[in-house]
Design a protein around this motif. Structure first.
Motif, PDB file in Angstrom:
ATOM      1  N   GLN A   1       0.846  -1.178   0.000  1.00 22.88           N
ATOM      2  CA  GLN A   1       0.000   0.000   0.000  1.00 22.88           C
ATOM      3  C   GLN A   1       0.894   1.244   0.000  1.00 22.88           C
ATOM      4  O   GLN A   1       1.885   1.326   0.724  1.00 22.88           O
ATOM      5  CB  GLN A   1      -0.899   0.015   1.238  1.00 22.88           C
ATOM      6  N   VAL A   2       0.549   2.215  -0.810  1.00 26.00           N
ATOM      7  CA  VAL A   2       1.284   3.465  -0.910  1.00 26.00           C
ATOM      8  C   VAL A   2       0.347   4.605  -0.529  1.00 26.00           C
ATOM      9  O   VAL A   2      -0.772   4.687  -1.031  1.00 26.00           O
ATOM     10  CB  VAL A   2       1.816   3.674  -2.335  1.00 26.00           C
ATOM     11  N   GLN A   3       0.805   5.458   0.346  1.00 24.79           N
ATOM     12  CA  GLN A   3       0.044   6.655   0.683  1.00 24.79           C
ATOM     13  C   GLN A   3       0.791   7.875   0.187  1.00 24.79           C
ATOM     14  O   GLN A   3       2.017   7.959   0.320  1.00 24.79           O
ATOM     15  CB  GLN A   3      -0.179   6.729   2.190  1.00 24.79           C
ATOM     16  N   LEU A   4       0.054   8.816  -0.371  1.00 22.87           N
ATOM     17  CA  LEU A   4       0.639  10.006  -0.978  1.00 22.87           C
ATOM     18  C   LEU A   4       0.049  11.255  -0.334  1.00 22.87           C
ATOM     19  O   LEU A   4      -1.174  11.345  -0.161  1.00 22.87           O
ATOM     20  CB  LEU A   4       0.352  10.028  -2.481  1.00 22.87           C
ATOM     21  N   VAL A   5       0.905  12.203  -0.003  1.00 25.10           N
ATOM     22  CA  VAL A   5       0.456  13.452   0.604  1.00 25.10           C
ATOM     23  C   VAL A   5       1.099  14.619  -0.140  1.00 25.10           C
ATOM     24  O   VAL A   5       2.325  14.768  -0.134  1.00 25.10           O
ATOM     25  CB  VAL A   5       0.821  13.523   2.099  1.00 25.10           C
ATOM     26  N   GLU A   6       0.257  15.435  -0.760  1.00 27.88           N
ATOM     27  CA  GLU A   6       0.742  16.602  -1.494  1.00 27.88           C
ATOM     28  C   GLU A   6       0.841  17.816  -0.571  1.00 27.88           C
ATOM     29  O   GLU A   6       0.092  17.931   0.400  1.00 27.88           O
ATOM     30  CB  GLU A   6      -0.193  16.959  -2.662  1.00 27.88           C
ATOM     31  N   SER A   7       1.740  18.714  -0.928  1.00 29.90           N
ATOM     32  CA  SER A   7       1.866  19.986  -0.220  1.00 29.90           C
ATOM     33  C   SER A   7       2.453  21.013  -1.175  1.00 29.90           C
ATOM     34  O   SER A   7       2.949  20.655  -2.250  1.00 29.90           O
ATOM     35  CB  SER A   7       2.752  19.844   1.021  1.00 29.90           C
ATOM     36  N   GLY A   8       2.386  22.277  -0.772  1.00 25.44           N
ATOM     37  CA  GLY A   8       3.007  23.327  -1.553  1.00 25.44           C
ATOM     38  C   GLY A   8       2.065  24.181  -2.366  1.00 25.44           C
ATOM     39  O   GLY A   8       2.491  25.140  -3.003  1.00 25.44           O
ATOM     40  N   SER A  31      10.274   2.152  -7.149  1.00 21.98           N
ATOM     41  CA  SER A  31       9.977   1.306  -8.304  1.00 21.98           C
ATOM     42  C   SER A  31       8.726   1.762  -9.046  1.00 21.98           C
ATOM     43  O   SER A  31       8.341   1.139 -10.050  1.00 21.98           O
ATOM     44  CB  SER A  31       9.791  -0.148  -7.871  1.00 21.98           C
ATOM     45  N   LEU A  32       8.104   2.823  -8.589  1.00 24.00           N
ATOM     46  CA  LEU A  32       6.833   3.268  -9.146  1.00 24.00           C
ATOM     47  C   LEU A  32       6.992   4.450 -10.094  1.00 24.00           C
ATOM     48  O   LEU A  32       7.817   5.330  -9.866  1.00 24.00           O
ATOM     49  CB  LEU A  32       5.870   3.670  -8.027  1.00 24.00           C
ATOM     50  N   ALA A  97       0.041  10.969  -8.222  1.00 25.24           N
ATOM     51  CA  ALA A  97      -0.424   9.602  -8.369  1.00 25.24           C
ATOM     52  C   ALA A  97       0.759   8.680  -8.590  1.00 25.24           C
ATOM     53  O   ALA A  97       1.779   9.093  -9.147  1.00 25.24           O
ATOM     54  CB  ALA A  97      -1.398   9.490  -9.542  1.00 25.24           C
ATOM     55  N   ALA A  98       0.593   7.436  -8.167  1.00 27.86           N
ATOM     56  CA  ALA A  98       1.652   6.443  -8.306  1.00 27.86           C
ATOM     57  C   ALA A  98       1.093   5.188  -8.941  1.00 27.86           C
ATOM     58  O   ALA A  98      -0.056   4.791  -8.670  1.00 27.86           O
ATOM     59  CB  ALA A  98       2.244   6.106  -6.936  1.00 27.86           C
ATOM     60  N   GLY A  99       1.901   4.566  -9.781  1.00 33.35           N
ATOM     61  CA  GLY A  99       1.462   3.343 -10.428  1.00 33.35           C
ATOM     62  C   GLY A  99       2.635   2.545 -10.953  1.00 33.35           C
ATOM     63  O   GLY A  99       3.762   3.029 -10.985  1.00 33.35           O
ATOM     64  N   SER A 100       2.340   1.358 -11.397  1.00 34.54           N
ATOM     65  CA  SER A 100       3.395   0.479 -11.898  1.00 34.54           C
ATOM     66  C   SER A 100       3.660   0.679 -13.382  1.00 34.54           C
ATOM     67  O   SER A 100       4.652   0.175 -13.906  1.00 34.54           O
ATOM     68  CB  SER A 100       3.031  -0.980 -11.631  1.00 34.54           C
ATOM     69  N   THR A 104      -0.133   8.480 -19.177  1.00 36.08           N
ATOM     70  CA  THR A 104      -0.794   9.779 -19.039  1.00 36.08           C
ATOM     71  C   THR A 104      -2.252   9.612 -18.626  1.00 36.08           C
ATOM     72  O   THR A 104      -2.953  10.603 -18.470  1.00 36.08           O
ATOM     73  CB  THR A 104      -0.734  10.569 -20.345  1.00 36.08           C
ATOM     74  N   LEU A 105      -2.706   8.384 -18.477  1.00 35.92           N
ATOM     75  CA  LEU A 105      -4.095   8.103 -18.162  1.00 35.92           C
ATOM     76  C   LEU A 105      -4.308   7.945 -16.662  1.00 35.92           C
ATOM     77  O   LEU A 105      -3.626   7.128 -16.023  1.00 35.92           O
ATOM     78  CB  LEU A 105      -4.549   6.826 -18.868  1.00 35.92           C
ATOM     79  N   PRO A 106      -5.260   8.657 -16.091  1.00 36.04           N
ATOM     80  CA  PRO A 106      -5.516   8.507 -14.647  1.00 36.04           C
ATOM     81  C   PRO A 106      -5.835   7.071 -14.241  1.00 36.04           C
ATOM     82  O   PRO A 106      -5.465   6.631 -13.153  1.00 36.04           O
ATOM     83  CB  PRO A 106      -6.722   9.421 -14.408  1.00 36.04           C
ATOM     84  N   SER A 107      -6.497   6.346 -15.124  1.00 39.95           N
ATOM     85  CA  SER A 107      -6.918   4.986 -14.794  1.00 39.95           C
ATOM     86  C   SER A 107      -5.755   4.021 -14.606  1.00 39.95           C
ATOM     87  O   SER A 107      -5.929   2.945 -14.042  1.00 39.95           O
ATOM     88  CB  SER A 107      -7.849   4.453 -15.883  1.00 39.95           C
ATOM     89  N   ARG A 108      -4.560   4.415 -15.074  1.00 42.01           N
ATOM     90  CA  ARG A 108      -3.401   3.528 -14.950  1.00 42.01           C
ATOM     91  C   ARG A 108      -2.646   3.712 -13.633  1.00 42.01           C
ATOM     92  O   ARG A 108      -1.661   3.027 -13.391  1.00 42.01           O
ATOM     93  CB  ARG A 108      -2.438   3.731 -16.107  1.00 42.01           C
ATOM     94  N   TYR A 109      -3.107   4.636 -12.810  1.00 38.98           N
ATOM     95  CA  TYR A 109      -2.452   4.905 -11.532  1.00 38.98           C
ATOM     96  C   TYR A 109      -3.308   4.355 -10.400  1.00 38.98           C
ATOM     97  O   TYR A 109      -4.488   4.679 -10.286  1.00 38.98           O
ATOM     98  CB  TYR A 109      -2.210   6.405 -11.363  1.00 38.98           C
ATOM     99  N   ALA A 110      -2.689   3.552  -9.553  1.00 36.20           N
ATOM    100  CA  ALA A 110      -3.434   2.865  -8.497  1.00 36.20           C
ATOM    101  C   ALA A 110      -3.567   3.692  -7.228  1.00 36.20           C
ATOM    102  O   ALA A 110      -4.500   3.469  -6.447  1.00 36.20           O
ATOM    103  CB  ALA A 110      -2.745   1.545  -8.166  1.00 36.20           C
ATOM    104  N   TYR A 111      -2.638   4.595  -7.015  1.00 40.28           N
ATOM    105  CA  TYR A 111      -2.608   5.335  -5.752  1.00 40.28           C
ATOM    106  C   TYR A 111      -2.676   6.834  -6.020  1.00 40.28           C
ATOM    107  O   TYR A 111      -2.007   7.326  -6.934  1.00 40.28           O
ATOM    108  CB  TYR A 111      -1.332   5.007  -4.968  1.00 40.28           C
ATOM    109  N   TRP A 112      -3.438   7.529  -5.177  1.00 43.68           N
ATOM    110  CA  TRP A 112      -3.666   8.959  -5.357  1.00 43.68           C
ATOM    111  C   TRP A 112      -3.571   9.691  -4.024  1.00 43.68           C
ATOM    112  O   TRP A 112      -3.955   9.158  -2.970  1.00 43.68           O
ATOM    113  CB  TRP A 112      -5.053   9.210  -5.945  1.00 43.68           C
TER     114      TRP A 112
END
Length: 122
Positions: A1-8, A31-32, A97-100, A104-112
């Motif tokens: 599981q990957v958690q992402l936190v944006e800032s700035g 690796s992502l 977003a992170a993915g394997s 450029t497609l949002p659907s290809r990224y599993a983590y947001w």
């Protein structure tokens, strides 16, 4: 599981700059593939930039080429989006977003992430 936190994010005048950061948790960050997307009110989420796991490959949507730069620091589990010469049309919520798969497609990224607001005043 990957958690992402944006800032700035924040409010900036047209022509100004901001640097967004996206901090990731989890052992697989290096690796992502990572991407930045944005969504303006009433519009669909759109691709902004993406970067390969090694940072060798980067790609941008035409409207930000020459103004935005995506980068990553795998030692810090962080990806960045440097935004220069900002325009009012850049106003949106920005998501990382992170993915394997590099895409450029949002659907290809599993983590947001939850997103960070960028507002550019004219």
């Amino acid at each position: 599981q990957v958690q992402l936190v944006e800032s700035g994010g924040g409010l900036v005048q047209a022509g100004g700059s901001l640097r967004l950061s996206c901090a990731a948790s989890g052992p697989t960050f290096s690796s992502l593939a990572m991407g930045w997307f944005r969504q303006a009110p009433g519009k669909e989420r759109e691709f902004v930039a993406r970067i390969s796991w090694s940072a060798v490959s980067t790609y941008y949507t035409d409207s930000v080429k020459g103004r935005f730069t995506i980068s990553r620091d795998n030692a810090k589990n962080t990806v960045y989006l440097q935004m220069n010469s900002l325009k009012s049309e850049d106003t949106a919520v920005y998501y990382c977003a992170a993915g394997s798969v590099l895409s450029t497609l949002p659907s290809r990224y599993a983590y947001w992430g939850q997103g960070t607001q960028v507002t550019v005043s004219s």
